[in-house]
Design an enzyme around this catalytic site. Structure first.
Site, PDB file in Angstrom:
ATOM      1  N   SER A  63      30.658  -5.750 -96.995  1.00 54.76           N
ATOM      2  CA  SER A  63      30.062  -6.776 -97.837  1.00 54.76           C
ATOM      3  C   SER A  63      28.649  -6.393 -98.264  1.00 54.76           C
ATOM      4  CB  SER A  63      30.034  -8.092 -97.071  1.00 54.76           C
ATOM      5  OG  SER A  63      29.855  -9.186 -97.935  1.00 54.76           O
ATOM      6  N   PRO A  64      28.205  -6.836 -99.441  1.00 58.11           N
ATOM      7  CA  PRO A  64      26.817  -6.585 -99.835  1.00 58.11           C
ATOM      8  C   PRO A  64      25.841  -7.181 -98.825  1.00 58.11           C
ATOM      9  CG  PRO A  64      28.101  -7.386-101.700  1.00 58.11           C
ATOM     10  CD  PRO A  64      28.961  -7.548-100.490  1.00 58.11           C
ATOM     11  N   GLN A  96      26.644  -4.291-106.805  1.00 58.90           N
ATOM     12  CA  GLN A  96      26.520  -5.709-107.109  1.00 58.90           C
ATOM     13  C   GLN A  96      25.239  -5.919-107.901  1.00 58.90           C
ATOM     14  OE1 GLN A  96      25.131  -8.840-104.259  1.00 58.90           O
ATOM     15  NE2 GLN A  96      27.262  -9.538-104.324  1.00 58.90           N
ATOM     16  N   TYR A 123      21.148 -17.713-106.862  1.00 57.01           N
ATOM     17  CA  TYR A 123      20.381 -16.818-107.735  1.00 57.01           C
ATOM     18  C   TYR A 123      20.555 -17.248-109.185  1.00 57.01           C
ATOM     19  CZ  TYR A 123      19.936 -14.186-103.403  1.00 57.01           C
ATOM     20  OH  TYR A 123      19.663 -13.824-102.110  1.00 57.01           O
ATOM     21  N   ARG A 170      31.019 -12.628-107.712  1.00 57.90           N
ATOM     22  CA  ARG A 170      30.702 -13.352-106.472  1.00 57.90           C
ATOM     23  C   ARG A 170      30.344 -14.789-106.831  1.00 57.90           C
ATOM     24  NH1 ARG A 170      28.439 -12.835-101.083  1.00 57.90           N
ATOM     25  NH2 ARG A 170      29.777 -11.005-100.863  1.00 57.90           N
ATOM     26  N   ARG A 206      28.162  -8.475 -90.879  1.00 56.56           N
ATOM     27  CA  ARG A 206      27.582  -8.225 -89.557  1.00 56.56           C
ATOM     28  C   ARG A 206      28.396  -7.253 -88.702  1.00 56.56           C
ATOM     29  NH1 ARG A 206      26.093 -13.418 -90.882  1.00 56.56           N
ATOM     30  NH2 ARG A 206      23.873 -13.919 -90.628  1.00 56.56           N
TER      31      ARG A 206
END
Length: 769
Positions: free
Chosen positions: A415-416, A494, A576, A624, A718
């Site tokens: 994942s980013p 991304q 964002y 996303r 993680r």
């Protein structure tokens, strides 16, 4: 012996204990507390008669029974003599009956359970006051050492002290009714009726040699459309029997003052107030579809009695009780919430192939997983894997997946993850090592962090970018390493713009806090600061500003293509810039780019179209999304489906479904794979590929989500920070050595777990004395 002349310390007076509510939890707590100290005075108040009960059967787990056996063998033996046991679950799906075995259930009638507990309480000397309304808890507390409020989901005690317990009660979207039939089903049974009014479902299980519990459930709007809101108890019961005549063999259903109700999830911030403590449904509820209500109440009773015995004072006992039980209850409530939502959305799953539907149903709460189900029923699991397309010996996560012209060799995505170590937007050696290590670690797709399209679009001064050719050359170094050293691993970029969440410190210096100096001006959909009084007020983008931002995205996309990235993801989530246009909490515009969802989508779609136009045709693009804001008035599940629909119609090859991070006062429902239901909803509604993210921590989770059809790809963050070779280790732990997880040649000697010490020493055979 005390010293000469000294008096012995006076013995503590036996406790006086009041129990409000004579359900299984209250009765069992009373029995245990009296058994542990016969001198205690224990009184139970129950407003109903001894033989009054609601519902029919009760299911208990082996774990709960083990606790009962240890605490009170007499009750355990009485229960053992009554239980009906079975192993199978039958799932009917459009005329096909599927069976999964190895599950191990034990049930008995609720009335019989109460009779056993009544007898045990009477034997021990507990005072049982039936047909008697309990005095208020505050009044009882004046002359009792401990007051146990086991007065159910509508607890008067909880409501009287709501300012202390601070309950949160959520009413859900389905109506259900408890009924029974006078024959024993031979398994736990799930049945679906697809009617002109909508989908209805039956949950049934035996609780004696000649009786079964039957719960009928449906969405509120289906319940009303079918006319149940105008039927009395007898008419409802008869109509349910007609709807499910096949499974009932034409037999009637019976009720017991049964009424339609909507399930209510009860959560309390505190469980005790002075000497008053909540137990069972008064403290917490969990949806009946995981059979946990009586189980939780009995386990509460076991824990409370133990803590009263172990702790020197009642306040310490109640604190220890809550500390012990709260994590268990919260975990159960998360599982129950996942199960509840699955049944609320069951219509979206019905078009799945029969075995996948059954697997999806069995794993809906995340407590039963692929690996766990394989242990219980390998034949069923093997069949599901074959339907999915797994070659022999290949776990689901190691099957390929195609997006446009890109074939990923497995379903694992790194994942980013923002690293905040760039200088002037330049990725450096850290990024080469970070992304390169994870590419060598076996994932099918490795994603960069959010790469910003302009200096003003950064989150922090340490974010990477793609607004200069120098940055592009630095990124090319990373993609070249991945393609040369980890052949078969794809790398994606991304692209995003921080919007109102920019000009902040690095995460470990103060997340979302503005810079102490050198802040740059921010832009957003509307002039709303992320945190009023903390973050700066952004400038609302005008049309010229939108055009400029769109051109920044397309320029960055051209550079990304030249860098040889395999996939491009447009970041429209997490509050964002583009996400800020989508959410009604952050878009307060009154022009063509604000108001209804169609307008809020306009600018993000303009950016997507512009990027898609310059991005190579054979390379996939994903988006996303934040599928919920976890806040009142924010993005709804229906909004997220329509947003996904719009991006798919514009050419998005997959939706990367995340949640939240849009407003600071969000209240996420954290838990294992807690965001997956949102991805699942989009996939079920639209049939488009989805990437799911969020607290997916094990390869078992990945296999489970894929086989159930809830996602096509699983993105983990993680776990890949903890172990860059997470995917290769997942393959080794599953004894998979195929092409979807090849070890790099220099690493092959490490493809087996190193020995940690001798484990083959001969075991002693004789004991000589």
């Amino acid at each position: 012996m005390p010293p000469t002349g000294a008096r012995p310390a006076p013995a503590a007076a036996p406790l006086r204990i009041a129990v409000v509510g004579g359900g299984p939890g209250g009765l069992y707590a009373a029995a245990l507390l009296k058994r542990l100290d016969p001198a205690r005075e224990v009184t139970v108040w129950e407003r109903n008669a001894p033989d009054d009960t609601f519902g029919f059967g009760v299911v208990l787990s082996d774990e709960t029974l083990g606790g009962i056996e240890h605490a009170d063998p007499a009750v355990y033996q009485a229960l053992q003599n009554e239980f009906v046991r079975w192993d199978d679950i039958h799932i009917a799906h459009r005329g096909q009956l599927l069976t999964s075995t190895g599950h191990g259930f034990a049930a008995l009638g609720r009335r019989r359970l109460l009779e056993i507990l009544h007898a045990r309480c009477a034997e021990l000397g507990v005072r049982l006051r039936f047909r008697t309304e309990a005095p208020p808890a505050a009044e009882l507390a004046a002359d009792h050492d401990l007051v146990i409020a086991a007065d159910g989901v509508h607890s008067a005690t909880r409501e009287a002290h709501a300012d202390v317990f601070r309950p949160r009660i959520t009413t859900h979207r389905c109506r259900y009714i408890w009924l029974a039939t006078d024959f024993a089903l031979d398994a736990f049974r799930f049945e679906i009726a697809e009617t002109p009014h909508g989908v209805m479902q039956l949950h049934g299980y035996p609780f004696s040699a000649d009786a079964s519990t039957v719960i009928v459930e449906m969405r509120e709007e289906v319940w009303q459309a079918a006319g149940f809101d105008e039927m009395d108890e007898d008419a409802s019961t008869a109509h349910c029997a007609k709807l499910f005549a096949d499974v009932l063999g034409g037999r009637p259903l019976r009720s017991n003052r049964s009424s339609w109700t909507a399930f209510r999830t009860v959560v309390n911030e505190r469980w005790s107030h002075g000497s008053v403590v909540l137990l069972g449904d008064a403290a917490h509820t969990a949806h009946f579809s995981i059979g946990s209500g009586t189980k939780l109440a009995v386990e509460d009773a076991l824990a409370l009695a133990a803590c009263v015995e172990e702790q020197p004072t009642i306040p310490e006992a109640l604190a220890a009780y809550e500390t012990e039980r709260r994590p268990v209850v919260e975990s159960t409530q998360r599982a129950a919430a996942a199960s509840l939502r699955w049944f609320e959305e069951i219509e979206g799953h019905l078009d799945q192939p029969p075995r996948q539907f059954a697997f999806n149903l069995l794993t809906r709460s995340r407590r039963v997983t692929h690996d766990n189900l394989r242990l219980r029923d390998p034949r069923f699991t093997d069949a599901v894997e074959r339907d999915f397309g797994c070659p022999p010996g290949t776990p689901p996560m190691f099957t390929p997946f195609r997006l446009r012209g890109l074939t990923l060799r497995n379903r694992v995505v790194v994942s980013p993850m923002d690293m905040y170590v760039a200088e002037d937007g330049l990725p450096g050696d850290f990024h080469l090592v970070h992304l390169g290590a994870r590419a060598l670690g076996g994932a099918g797709l490795v994603m960069t962090e959010m790469v910003c399209v302009s200096p003003e679009g950064r989150i922090t001064p340490a974010c990477t970018g793609l607004w200069t050719d120098e940055q592009a050359r630095a990124w090319s170094r990373v993609t070249a390493f991945v393609h040369a050293s980890a052949p078969g691993t794809a790398i994606g970029v991304q692209l995003g713009h921080s919007g109102r969440k920019g000009s902040t410190r690095r995460m470990w210096e103060g997340i979302d806090q503005p810079l102490p100096a050198g802040n740059w001006p921010l832009t957003a959909a509307s002039p709303l600061p992320y945190r009023p009084g903390v973050n700066q007020v952004p400038r609302a983008l005008d049309r010229a500003g939108m055009v400029a931002v769109r051109e920044e995205f397309t320029a960055a996309a051209r550079r990304a293509a030249a860098c040889d990235f395999d996939l491009l993801e447009l970041h429209c989530g997490h509050g964002y810039l583009l996400s800020g246009f989508l959410s009604p909490l952050t878009n307060r515009r009154d022009d063509a780019y604000g108001g209804p969802l169609e307008n809020r989508l306009r600018f993000p779609l303009e950016v997507f179209d512009a990027v898609r136009e310059v991005w190579p045709e054979d390379r996939p693009m994903t988006v996303r999304l934040s599928a919920t804001d976890w806040a009142d008035g924010g993005t709804t599940p229906e909004d997220s489906v329509e947003t996904a629909r719009a991006f798919a119609a514009h050419g998005a090859d997959a939706l990367d479904v995340s949640t939240g991070q849009v407003v600071p006062d969000e209240r996420p429902e954290y838990g294992r794979s807690y965001q997956t239901p949102y991805a699942d909803r989009i996939r079920s509604a639209l049939g488009v590929p989805v990437i799911t993210v969020g607290a997916i921590s094990s390869w078992d989770d990945v296999n489970s989500l894929l086989l159930a059809g809830r996602a096509d790809l699983c993105a983990l963050a993680r776990p890949h920070l903890y172990d860059p070779h997470w995917t290769l280790h997942a393959a080794a732990e599953q004894n998979y050595q195929g092409p979807a997880a090849p070890w790099p040649a220099p690493y092959r000697a490490g493809s087996r777990t190193p020995p940690t010490g001798r484990t083959d020493a001969p075991k002693p055979r004789l004991s000589l004395t």
